[in-house]
Design a protein around this motif. Structure first.
Motif, PDB file in Angstrom:
ATOM      1  N   ILE A  91       0.852  -1.098   0.103  1.00 40.57           N
ATOM      2  CA  ILE A  91      -0.029   0.031   0.161  1.00 40.57           C
ATOM      3  C   ILE A  91       0.949   1.342  -0.099  1.00 40.57           C
ATOM      4  N   VAL A  92       0.661   2.231  -0.971  1.00 38.94           N
ATOM      5  CA  VAL A  92       1.568   3.333  -0.957  1.00 38.94           C
ATOM      6  C   VAL A  92       0.481   4.491  -1.101  1.00 38.94           C
ATOM      7  N   ALA A  93       1.145   5.545  -0.199  1.00 43.30           N
ATOM      8  CA  ALA A  93       0.263   6.855  -0.152  1.00 43.30           C
ATOM      9  C   ALA A  93       1.551   7.790  -0.622  1.00 43.30           C
ATOM     10  N   ILE A  94       0.984   8.838  -1.603  1.00 42.59           N
ATOM     11  CA  ILE A  94       1.740   9.780  -2.171  1.00 42.59           C
ATOM     12  C   ILE A  94       1.084  11.053  -1.666  1.00 42.59           C
ATOM     13  N   TYR A 144       7.838   9.576   6.414  1.00 44.06           N
ATOM     14  CA  TYR A 144       7.942   8.742   7.506  1.00 44.06           C
ATOM     15  C   TYR A 144       6.493   8.452   8.174  1.00 44.06           C
ATOM     16  N   CYS A 145       5.848   9.535   8.400  1.00 47.26           N
ATOM     17  CA  CYS A 145       4.669   9.567   8.927  1.00 47.26           C
ATOM     18  C   CYS A 145       3.413   8.731   8.159  1.00 47.26           C
ATOM     19  N   LEU A 146       3.722   8.842   6.762  1.00 43.41           N
ATOM     20  CA  LEU A 146       2.846   8.247   5.848  1.00 43.41           C
ATOM     21  C   LEU A 146       2.940   6.820   6.091  1.00 43.41           C
ATOM     22  N   ALA A 147       4.215   6.442   5.980  1.00 45.24           N
ATOM     23  CA  ALA A 147       4.625   4.975   5.990  1.00 45.24           C
ATOM     24  C   ALA A 147       4.181   4.303   7.136  1.00 45.24           C
ATOM     25  N   ALA A 148       4.667   5.239   8.448  1.00 46.72           N
ATOM     26  CA  ALA A 148       4.326   4.555  10.013  1.00 46.72           C
ATOM     27  C   ALA A 148       2.697   4.515  10.006  1.00 46.72           C
ATOM     28  N   TRP A 149       1.995   5.165   9.604  1.00 44.66           N
ATOM     29  CA  TRP A 149       0.432   5.229   9.829  1.00 44.66           C
ATOM     30  C   TRP A 149      -0.168   4.017   9.009  1.00 44.66           C
ATOM     31  N   LEU A 150       0.381   3.872   7.817  1.00 45.11           N
ATOM     32  CA  LEU A 150       0.062   2.872   6.833  1.00 45.11           C
ATOM     33  C   LEU A 150       0.355   1.597   7.445  1.00 45.11           C
ATOM     34  N   ARG A 151       1.571   1.539   8.286  1.00 47.55           N
ATOM     35  CA  ARG A 151       1.817   0.205   8.579  1.00 47.55           C
ATOM     36  C   ARG A 151       1.022  -0.009   9.706  1.00 47.55           C
ATOM     37  N   ARG A 152       0.793   0.828  10.802  1.00 52.32           N
ATOM     38  CA  ARG A 152      -0.164   0.754  11.994  1.00 52.32           C
ATOM     39  C   ARG A 152      -1.488   0.326  11.460  1.00 52.32           C
ATOM     40  N   LEU A 153      -2.020   0.785  10.378  1.00 51.22           N
ATOM     41  CA  LEU A 153      -3.568   0.543   9.870  1.00 51.22           C
ATOM     42  C   LEU A 153      -3.498  -1.126   9.468  1.00 51.22           C
ATOM     43  N   CYS A 205      -2.750   5.385  -3.133  1.00 54.28           N
ATOM     44  CA  CYS A 205      -3.646   6.330  -2.909  1.00 54.28           C
ATOM     45  C   CYS A 205      -3.011   7.515  -2.383  1.00 54.28           C
ATOM     46  N   GLU A 206      -3.980   8.550  -2.200  1.00 53.52           N
ATOM     47  CA  GLU A 206      -3.421   9.883  -1.839  1.00 53.52           C
ATOM     48  C   GLU A 206      -3.267  10.000  -0.377  1.00 53.52           C
ATOM     49  N   GLY A 207      -2.050  10.624   0.070  1.00 55.93           N
ATOM     50  CA  GLY A 207      -1.854  10.960   1.366  1.00 55.93           C
ATOM     51  C   GLY A 207      -1.920  12.277   1.845  1.00 55.93           C
ATOM     52  N   TYR A 208      -1.919  12.580   3.015  1.00 54.37           N
ATOM     53  CA  TYR A 208      -1.745  14.116   3.515  1.00 54.37           C
ATOM     54  C   TYR A 208      -1.207  13.963   5.098  1.00 54.37           C
ATOM     55  N   PRO A 209       0.236  14.538   4.769  1.00 52.60           N
ATOM     56  CA  PRO A 209       1.044  14.173   6.127  1.00 52.60           C
ATOM     57  C   PRO A 209       0.572  15.092   7.092  1.00 52.60           C
ATOM     58  N   THR A 210      -0.080  16.437   6.688  1.00 49.03           N
ATOM     59  CA  THR A 210      -0.651  17.179   7.986  1.00 49.03           C
ATOM     60  C   THR A 210      -1.662  16.608   8.996  1.00 49.03           C
ATOM     61  N   LEU A 211      -2.357  15.720   8.224  1.00 50.12           N
ATOM     62  CA  LEU A 211      -3.171  14.750   9.284  1.00 50.12           C
ATOM     63  C   LEU A 211      -2.462  14.030  10.381  1.00 50.12           C
ATOM     64  N   LEU A 212      -1.082  13.727  10.060  1.00 48.31           N
ATOM     65  CA  LEU A 212      -0.521  12.657  10.721  1.00 48.31           C
ATOM     66  C   LEU A 212       0.886  13.359  11.681  1.00 48.31           C
ATOM     67  N   ARG A 213       1.445  14.449  11.079  1.00 54.87           N
ATOM     68  CA  ARG A 213       2.817  14.490  11.558  1.00 54.87           C
ATOM     69  C   ARG A 213       3.161  14.673  12.919  1.00 54.87           C
ATOM     70  N   LYS A 214       2.053  15.350  13.818  1.00 60.46           N
ATOM     71  CA  LYS A 214       1.993  15.403  15.303  1.00 60.46           C
ATOM     72  C   LYS A 214       1.855  14.144  16.003  1.00 60.46           C
TER      73      LYS A 214
END
Length: 281
Positions: free
Chosen positions: A91-94, A240-249, A216-225
């Motif tokens: 799964i890829v988020a850009i 990093y945040c995009l990859a970490a969040w996808l991995r967590r899901l 899919c489309e990602g939006y790091p602003t939702l995740l970086r904090k």
């Protein structure tokens, strides 16, 4: 008096989790639309993570033992293509917009996302190796003048996010307009190569089949904090945040919750053309 349209009922939890917990790789990409597709930039960053593991930075294939080199956009597209050819579901988020607001579709008589991609690359030559967005925008005779929009135009997902800017809002802090206009030709290129192996969410449907990778489309602003910075640059941290969040899901088997956005039938039809940011609910 017409009743307001009701939001669609969500499927049972078991249905939500089906086929969304068996990814072997999660990839987060922070993007940049600066200069040309061959221009290297520290703003282009890639992180990847296997289930249960910490995301790690991926360096440009042009790097050597004694010198790390920044990515360029063409390299990222080719690197993704190589990974998608492997027999691993990922799964890829850009971090850029995958499409434009519905008003753009209507005024240009574009009916779906596939037609949008074809039409875009016919007018915006941002995938060509020597072309920059700034040059195209400055050329009054360029075809891009036929395919512009207002910075006041928002996609539905941008409105729902509460903070995402218009894909037409150039030259401001936090804008994704350049990265969006630079990245879409590479989505078109990848889609042509991987018509059947990849599920382009949500354009190919809201519920991806079990055997396909997802882009899919990602939006790091939702995740970086949510994640400590730990010495990473701002762009590294976004990837990093995009990859970490996808991995967590994937680890927690909760991806299905975010794929099943609570939209009305009419909103879903719009989003099938405009796209949606994974994580905006």
């Amino acid at each position: 008096m017409k009743k307001p349209q009701e939001r669609q009922k969500r499927p049972a939890v078991g249905d939500l989790m089906r086929a969304h917990d068996d990814f072997e790789l999660a990839i987060g990409i922070d993007y940049s639309g600066a200069k040309t597709p061959l221009s290297r930039s520290a703003a282009l960053q890639v992180y990847k993570a296997s289930p249960g593991s910490e995301p790690r930075i991926v360096t440009s294939p042009a790097s050597s033992d004694n010198r790390k080199r920044n990515w360029n956009r063409k390299e990222i597209a080719w690197w993704l293509a190589e990974h998608l050819q492997e027999e691993r579901r990922m799964i890829v988020a850009i971090d850029h917009g995958f499409s434009f607001p519905i008003d753009y579709f209507q005024r240009n008589q574009i009916h779906d996302w596939n037609q949008f991609l074809e039409d875009f690359v016919a007018h915006w030559a941002t995938g060509e190796e020597t072309v920059s967005i700034d040059d195209l925008r400055a050329n009054e005779k360029s075809l891009v003048q036929q395919r512009c929009g207002s910075s006041r135009e928002l996609r539905l997902t941008e409105s729902w996010s509460g903070s995402a800017k218009s894909v037409f809002q150039f030259d401001v802090q936090g804008s994704v307009a350049k990265s969006t206009h630079a990245g879409i030709p590479w989505l078109h290129w990848l889609k042509a190569k991987f018509q059947y192996q990849v599920h382009w969410w949500p354009f190919d449907g809201w519920d991806p089949p079990q055997e396909k990778s997802i882009i899919c489309e990602g939006y790091p602003t939702l995740l970086r904090k949510r994640y400590p910075r730990e010495g990473r640059s701002a762009d590294q941290h976004d990837a990093y945040c995009l990859a970490a969040w996808l991995r967590r899901l994937v680890d927690q088997q909760t991806l299905g919750h975010y794929l099943n956005v609570p939209l009305t039938d009419q909103e879903r039809e719009i989003a099938l053309r405009e796209g949606w940011i994974l994580g905006v609910l």
